[in-house]
Design a protein around this motif. Structure first.
Motif, PDB file in Angstrom:
ATOM      1  N   ASP A 124       0.811  -1.221   0.000  1.00  0.00           N
ATOM      2  CA  ASP A 124       0.000   0.000   0.000  1.00  0.00           C
ATOM      3  C   ASP A 124       0.845   1.273   0.000  1.00  0.00           C
ATOM      4  N   ASP A 125       2.081   1.169  -0.470  1.00  0.00           N
ATOM      5  CA  ASP A 125       2.956   2.343  -0.480  1.00  0.00           C
ATOM      6  C   ASP A 125       2.382   3.479  -1.315  1.00  0.00           C
ATOM      7  N   TRP A 126       1.613   3.149  -2.329  1.00  0.00           N
ATOM      8  CA  TRP A 126       1.045   4.170  -3.203  1.00  0.00           C
ATOM      9  C   TRP A 126       0.085   5.093  -2.444  1.00  0.00           C
ATOM     10  N   LYS A 127      -0.419   4.634  -1.288  1.00  0.00           N
ATOM     11  CA  LYS A 127      -1.352   5.434  -0.508  1.00  0.00           C
ATOM     12  C   LYS A 127      -0.663   6.535   0.304  1.00  0.00           C
ATOM     13  N   GLN A 128       0.652   6.451   0.429  1.00  0.00           N
ATOM     14  CA  GLN A 128       1.380   7.416   1.240  1.00  0.00           C
ATOM     15  C   GLN A 128       1.270   8.818   0.649  1.00  0.00           C
ATOM     16  N   ARG A 129       0.895   9.769   1.476  1.00  0.00           N
ATOM     17  CA  ARG A 129       0.752  11.151   1.021  1.00  0.00           C
ATOM     18  C   ARG A 129       2.050  11.920   1.251  1.00  0.00           C
ATOM     19  N   LYS A 130       2.256  12.934   0.407  1.00  0.00           N
ATOM     20  CA  LYS A 130       3.484  13.727   0.517  1.00  0.00           C
ATOM     21  C   LYS A 130       3.531  14.521   1.814  1.00  0.00           C
ATOM     22  N   ASN A 131       2.391  15.033   2.203  1.00  0.00           N
ATOM     23  CA  ASN A 131       2.333  15.852   3.419  1.00  0.00           C
ATOM     24  C   ASN A 131       1.096  15.462   4.213  1.00  0.00           C
ATOM     25  N   PRO A 132       1.104  14.257   4.819  1.00  0.00           N
ATOM     26  CA  PRO A 132      -0.101  13.773   5.494  1.00  0.00           C
ATOM     27  C   PRO A 132      -0.402  14.559   6.759  1.00  0.00           C
ATOM     28  N   TYR A 133      -1.665  14.498   7.155  1.00  0.00           N
ATOM     29  CA  TYR A 133      -2.061  15.132   8.418  1.00  0.00           C
ATOM     30  C   TYR A 133      -1.423  14.367   9.575  1.00  0.00           C
ATOM     31  N   GLU A 134      -0.849  15.116  10.507  1.00  0.00           N
ATOM     32  CA  GLU A 134      -0.253  14.508  11.691  1.00  0.00           C
ATOM     33  C   GLU A 134      -0.580  15.395  12.877  1.00  0.00           C
ATOM     34  N   VAL A 135      -1.106  14.789  13.945  1.00  0.00           N
ATOM     35  CA  VAL A 135      -1.619  15.546  15.086  1.00  0.00           C
ATOM     36  C   VAL A 135      -0.575  16.495  15.660  1.00  0.00           C
ATOM     37  N   GLY A 136       0.652  15.994  15.862  1.00  0.00           N
ATOM     38  CA  GLY A 136       1.680  16.835  16.460  1.00  0.00           C
ATOM     39  C   GLY A 136       2.013  18.031  15.609  1.00  0.00           C
ATOM     40  N   LYS A 137       2.242  17.802  14.328  1.00  0.00           N
ATOM     41  CA  LYS A 137       2.670  18.870  13.413  1.00  0.00           C
ATOM     42  C   LYS A 137       1.533  19.835  13.098  1.00  0.00           C
ATOM     43  N   ASN A 138       0.320  19.309  12.879  1.00  0.00           N
ATOM     44  CA  ASN A 138      -0.769  20.132  12.381  1.00  0.00           C
ATOM     45  C   ASN A 138      -1.680  20.706  13.466  1.00  0.00           C
ATOM     46  N   THR A 139      -1.711  20.104  14.635  1.00  0.00           N
ATOM     47  CA  THR A 139      -2.608  20.580  15.693  1.00  0.00           C
ATOM     48  C   THR A 139      -1.858  20.988  16.949  1.00  0.00           C
ATOM     49  N   LEU A 140      -1.052  20.078  17.508  1.00  0.00           N
ATOM     50  CA  LEU A 140      -0.469  20.315  18.823  1.00  0.00           C
ATOM     51  C   LEU A 140       0.591  21.413  18.811  1.00  0.00           C
ATOM     52  N   VAL A 141       1.580  21.311  17.920  1.00  0.00           N
ATOM     53  CA  VAL A 141       2.659  22.301  17.889  1.00  0.00           C
ATOM     54  C   VAL A 141       2.131  23.704  17.585  1.00  0.00           C
ATOM     55  N   PRO A 142       1.249  23.896  16.587  1.00  0.00           N
ATOM     56  CA  PRO A 142       0.709  25.251  16.374  1.00  0.00           C
ATOM     57  C   PRO A 142       0.000  25.814  17.600  1.00  0.00           C
ATOM     58  N   LEU A 143      -0.727  24.965  18.340  1.00  0.00           N
ATOM     59  CA  LEU A 143      -1.413  25.446  19.534  1.00  0.00           C
ATOM     60  C   LEU A 143      -0.424  25.843  20.624  1.00  0.00           C
ATOM     61  N   LEU A 144       0.615  25.035  20.810  1.00  0.00           N
ATOM     62  CA  LEU A 144       1.622  25.368  21.824  1.00  0.00           C
ATOM     63  C   LEU A 144       2.307  26.695  21.491  1.00  0.00           C
ATOM     64  N   LYS A 145       2.638  26.889  20.228  1.00  0.00           N
ATOM     65  CA  LYS A 145       3.266  28.142  19.826  1.00  0.00           C
ATOM     66  C   LYS A 145       2.316  29.315  20.000  1.00  0.00           C
ATOM     67  N   LYS A 146       1.068  29.135  19.610  1.00  0.00           N
ATOM     68  CA  LYS A 146       0.092  30.226  19.708  1.00  0.00           C
ATOM     69  C   LYS A 146      -0.096  30.657  21.161  1.00  0.00           C
ATOM     70  N   ARG A 147       0.113  29.721  22.089  1.00  0.00           N
ATOM     71  CA  ARG A 147      -0.060  30.034  23.513  1.00  0.00           C
ATOM     72  C   ARG A 147       1.240  30.475  24.168  1.00  0.00           C
ATOM     73  N   GLY A 148       2.269  30.697  23.348  1.00  0.00           N
ATOM     74  CA  GLY A 148       3.502  31.262  23.864  1.00  0.00           C
ATOM     75  C   GLY A 148       4.359  30.295  24.652  1.00  0.00           C
ATOM     76  N   VAL A 149       4.326  29.007  24.299  1.00  0.00           N
ATOM     77  CA  VAL A 149       5.169  28.022  24.973  1.00  0.00           C
ATOM     78  C   VAL A 149       6.565  28.108  24.354  1.00  0.00           C
ATOM     79  N   HIS A 150       7.450  28.879  24.975  1.00  0.00           N
ATOM     80  CA  HIS A 150       8.801  29.046  24.443  1.00  0.00           C
ATOM     81  C   HIS A 150       9.624  27.782  24.620  1.00  0.00           C
ATOM     82  N   HIS A 151       9.385  27.091  25.706  1.00  0.00           N
ATOM     83  CA  HIS A 151      10.025  25.802  25.931  1.00  0.00           C
ATOM     84  C   HIS A 151       9.185  25.030  26.941  1.00  0.00           C
ATOM     85  N   LEU A 152       9.345  23.723  26.956  1.00  0.00           N
ATOM     86  CA  LEU A 152       8.653  22.871  27.911  1.00  0.00           C
ATOM     87  C   LEU A 152       9.615  22.507  29.032  1.00  0.00           C
TER      88      LEU A 152
END
Length: 849
Positions: free
Chosen positions: A595-623
């Motif tokens: 099923d390699d053909w199903k792999q997307r070039k830029n798939p949705y990923e929770v950390g990259k697309n949801t979590l990290v943007p939210l942490l940055k938006k809330r001013g998390v300079h470091h954990l």
């Protein structure tokens, strides 16, 4: 136009739009707007006293009314009987380019007919005629379907059967609102289907705009294929973005590096490329002995095709319109003021589509251009007068200063190396890479071998560009994360910048006058200018510091249960501004061999697309602490992106290792970044600050030894595939409130922990907790009667995905919580749950309720 009426009117028009967005919608009819326009016209004709003020008020009212009237007309014409998924057949015409990415196909259609299919709730098969844009999302089931999808083109007539659903809204505070994003494009529905069995498409010719766009798509696709032949795979997507405005194939990693350094504007066709295009056309026409007037007309006629060809983004539309008006003005010796040109173009675009004001690209494009026109003449007076140095520095510094507030508002990061990267790479890419690449592309149409030779020069140049961006991006100490500032803060920022530049110009004039021995009156009035500059600079630095640390003086904490679907991600913000992230969600991918053909070039990923943007938006300079309760994918999948983009001081895990590629990559990244790894157990207690402590309760060291008398290990870590019963369990004490975090622990580990706690307690009585994070998303394998009897929680938070296939949370657990009078909050129903902790107790708010 006399004076600056056009500029002032444009600002009033924009301010009116802003008021219309912030104020509740009013019922404003087209008749009222027309009446106001008529009144303004009469007043101007009569030339009454106080005309300007009256006209400004009228113009502001017209602007507010026009935006609200435009917005009120943006409604769907499809009459759905419910907000759930609706089965129907749809006919229409494809109105966008086709994006095929792995097993996903996306495009937009102009629906002409919908036919509701018979269901238990709807016994009729009624048909409705419509005229409305609908976003279509197709999930391919077989690889041969991918080839079929590649044959679809803009303008094709298409019929398909599937599910109609409302786009998702933002489920987290400050999160991306996909429904609002589509609504601004006049799209109110998403049509989804699996496989192509129910899809029929037919190519047909129509004398309309779509046919022209179809030819344009084909031509751009043809040139994209040429670029694929000229450049290696690692550079082809970059050159497509640079030369023809096609960003679909751009490497996500390359885009991220450019974004980190503030260079994404290079990847969008804008004013520089339009200026080069006009210069080349005019030079070529002069060589063909065309007159200046004829050449200007031909350039004007060609510009719309260039705008269309390069993708028609707001930046290129703005630059193209400005260039057309400017060329015509040059021909007629009219309107040579660039600022008035910009306001005229911006005003026309806003009248045509008021939603342009909400577009990030539009805002950045016009704000930076406005700043360059106004600011460069000022700033250039303060810099060395050598022409090349002066122009380069003034343009770069002004562009950086003007774009800074919008950059941190939308992208929440800024690199201190951005100005240096722009000084080096913008001229290099604009005047070296782009011309060489364009020449190679043109030559490829007539002589492939010669084009390859020219392209090799661009390939070498690109290697230098990628090497430099990679090196500069690796210097993490220069990356700053900013919380999204308020509109008031942005206003003060621009005000202080203007004041400081104005004072510096005055100070420079005084200095120059004294050096030349000129003593005039204004020198005497400028004796305190240095003190004024110093005061403004101090205030400006204070403003920047407040923008970077807006919560520095907070005296309350927060526990934020972020909605990441079926998974856990909890951000703890202490009263003394410390940050702790517990788990990071994750995207589960079930993929079979072949099923390699199903792999997307830029798939949705929770950390990259949801979590990290939210942490940055809330001013998390470091954990300060990153806690992985256990190593299942729905808890640590998003942590890889967190480690890559946000500094982490300490990483606490359960002391075991689940052998798979994702876990091993996560720990390798932590080791490469030299982040201390701490194994949590009942002996670990961490004082976070004066008001906050962490007490780890589980796993027990004795349990690990008894369960694995002969453990399998890797680099000193115990191998454990079944992670749930090794979940970290810990107590958070903040002020007088207590939170219990449980990961995915199950009944057996609950019983073991209770026995241990009772054995350790002299009175056999527990201290009740305020909030229980319900284990394993509310599964029946956890949260027993004994567990609730011991902890006696007042509130329970369940992190769970909507419509999950596991049946979480179970009725059994929900009933048990209700019997114990525990108030239950769920992310699937309420979105993100935020609990604010003060000395007096806990206050909660929910995103969706």
């Amino acid at each position: 136009m006399k004076n600056n009426h056009l500029i002032f009117w444009t600002w009033i028009w924009v301010f009116g739009y802003c008021m219309a967005i912030w104020l509740p919608l009013l019922e404003v009819s087209l008749l009222i707007i027309s009446s106001l326009i008529l009144v303004v016209g009469i007043l101007w004709f009569m030339k009454l006293p106080g005309l300007n003020v009256i006209s400004w008020i009228m113009l502001l009212s017209i602007s507010i009314g026009y935006y609200q009237w435009f917005d009120q007309r943006n409604v769907t014409g499809i009459h759905a009987e419910s907000n759930d998924e609706i089965l129907l057949e749809m006919k229409g015409r494809i109105t966008s380019s086709i994006v095929v990415d792995g097993d996903h196909v996306g495009f937009t259609i102009m629906a002409s007919e919908v036919k509701y299919l018979e269901t238990e709730l709807n016994r009729s098969k009624k048909t409705q005629k419509v005229k409305e844009s609908v976003q279509v999302s197709v999930r391919l089931l077989e690889q041969n379907e991918q080839e079929t999808a590649y044959t679809w083109q803009r303008g094709d007539d298409i019929s398909l059967s599937g599910k109609l659903q409302i786009p998702a809204i933002a489920r987290n505070f400050g999160g991306f609102d996909y429904r609002q994003y589509l609504r601004q494009q006049h799209i109110h529905w998403i049509f989804t289907l699996k496989g192509l069995d129910s899809v029929n498409s037919q190519s047909s010719f129509h004398w309309n705009r779509l046919q022209l766009l179809r030819y344009n798509d084909q031509f751009r696709g043809f040139l994209a294929d040429k670029l694929d032949q000229l450049f290696p795979e690692s550079q082809a997507g970059y050159m497509k973005s640079l030369l023809i405005g096609l960003r679909v194939d751009l490497d996500p990693q390359q885009f991220q590096q450019f974004s980190n350094l503030g260079l994404t504007h290079i990847l969008a066709i804008s004013g520089m490329q339009v200026a080069v295009f006009c210069a080349v056309v005019l030079w070529f026409l002069r060589k063909l002995r065309f007159t200046k007037e004829t050449g200007l007309l031909i350039a004007i006629a060609l510009l719309p095709f260039y705008v269309l060809f390069t993708g028609s983004s707001p930046s290129v539309v703005r630059a193209g319109l400005m260039a057309m008006i400017a060329l015509y003005a040059v021909r007629r010796n009219w309107l040579k003021d660039a600022l008035k040109l910009l306001c005229l173009v911006g005003g026309l675009m806003l009248v045509w589509n008021p939603y342009s004001l909400l577009d990030v690209s539009f805002q950045l494009s016009f704000t930076v251009t406005y700043g360059l026109i106004v600011g460069v003449p000022w700033v250039s007076q303060l810099l060395p007068q050598q022409k090349l140095i002066n122009s380069t520095l003034s343009v770069t510094l002004v562009a950086q200063a003007v774009s800074f507030p919008l950059t941190i508002y939308y992208f929440n990061q800024f690199s201190l190396l951005s100005w240096l990267a722009n000084i080096i790479l913008v001229p290099f890419i604009s005047f070296v890479v782009t011309p060489i690449g364009s020449i190679a592309l043109i030559l490829s149409l007539v002589n492939e071998p010669t084009a390859q030779v020219i392209a090799y020069l661009a390939i070498i140049s690109n290697r230098f560009t990628f090497w430099l961006t990679d090196v500069m991006d690796s210097w993490n100490g220069f990356k700053l994360i900013w919380a999204s500032p308020s509109i008031v803060w942005i206003s003060f920022y621009y005000g202080f910048v203007s004041l400081i530049i104005g004072c510096l110009i005055r100070w420079n004039s005084v200095r120059q006058a004294r050096l030349q021995g000129v003593f005039i009156g204004f020198i005497q009035s400028s004796r305190g200018i240095s003190l004024v500059i110093l005061c403004n600079l101090c205030c400006f630095i204070g403003l920047l510091w407040y923008g970077y640390q807006p919560d520095l003086w907070r005296n309350k904490g927060q526990v934020q249960f972020i909605d990441v679907g079926q998974g856990d991600a909890i951000l703890i913000h202490t009263p003394n501004n410390k940050f702790i992230l517990v788990d990071g969600g994750g995207t589960l991918v079930f993929r079979k061999a072949g099923d390699d053909w199903k792999q997307r070039k830029n798939p949705y990923e929770v950390g990259k697309n949801t979590l990290v943007p939210l942490l940055k938006k809330r001013g998390v300079h470091h954990l300060d602490y990153l806690i992985a309760t256990h190593e299942d994918a729905d808890h640590i999948g998003g942590l890889q992106a967190v480690l890559e983009q946000i500094p982490v001081d300490n990483f606490i895990f359960n002391g075991t290792l689940k052998p798979n590629a994702g876990v091993e990559k996560l720990f390798k990244t932590a080791l490469d970044l030299q982040i201390p790894l701490l194994a949590g157990n009942e002996n670990l207690e961490i004082p976070i600050d004066a008001t906050t402590k962490l007490h780890f309760l589980y796993p027990l060291t004795q349990k690990a030894a008894s369960d694995n008398p002969n453990p399998t290990s890797f680099n000193g870590l115990t191998i454990e595939n079944n992670q749930n019963n090794y979940s970290l369990v810990f107590m958070l004490e903040m002020y007088n409130s207590r939170f219990l975090f449980t990961g995915d622990m199950e009944k057996s580990s609950e019983n073991i922990l209770l026995e241990h706690l009772e054995a350790q307690s002299e009175s056999n009585e527990s201290i009740p907790i305020d909030v229980l994070k319900v284990a394993h998303h509310g599964s029946k394998t956890s949260t027993t009667e004994e567990w609730l009897n011991y902890w006696q929680p007042k509130l329970a938070a369940i992190s769970v995905g909507g419509y999950n296939t596991y049946g979480h949370p179970t009725e059994e657990v929900l009933s048990r919580l209700a019997e114990h009078d525990v108030e239950v909050m769920r992310t699937d129903e309420e979105g993100e749950i935020q609990m604010t902790v003060t000395e007096t107790g806990i206050q909660t708010r929910h995103k969706l309720k």
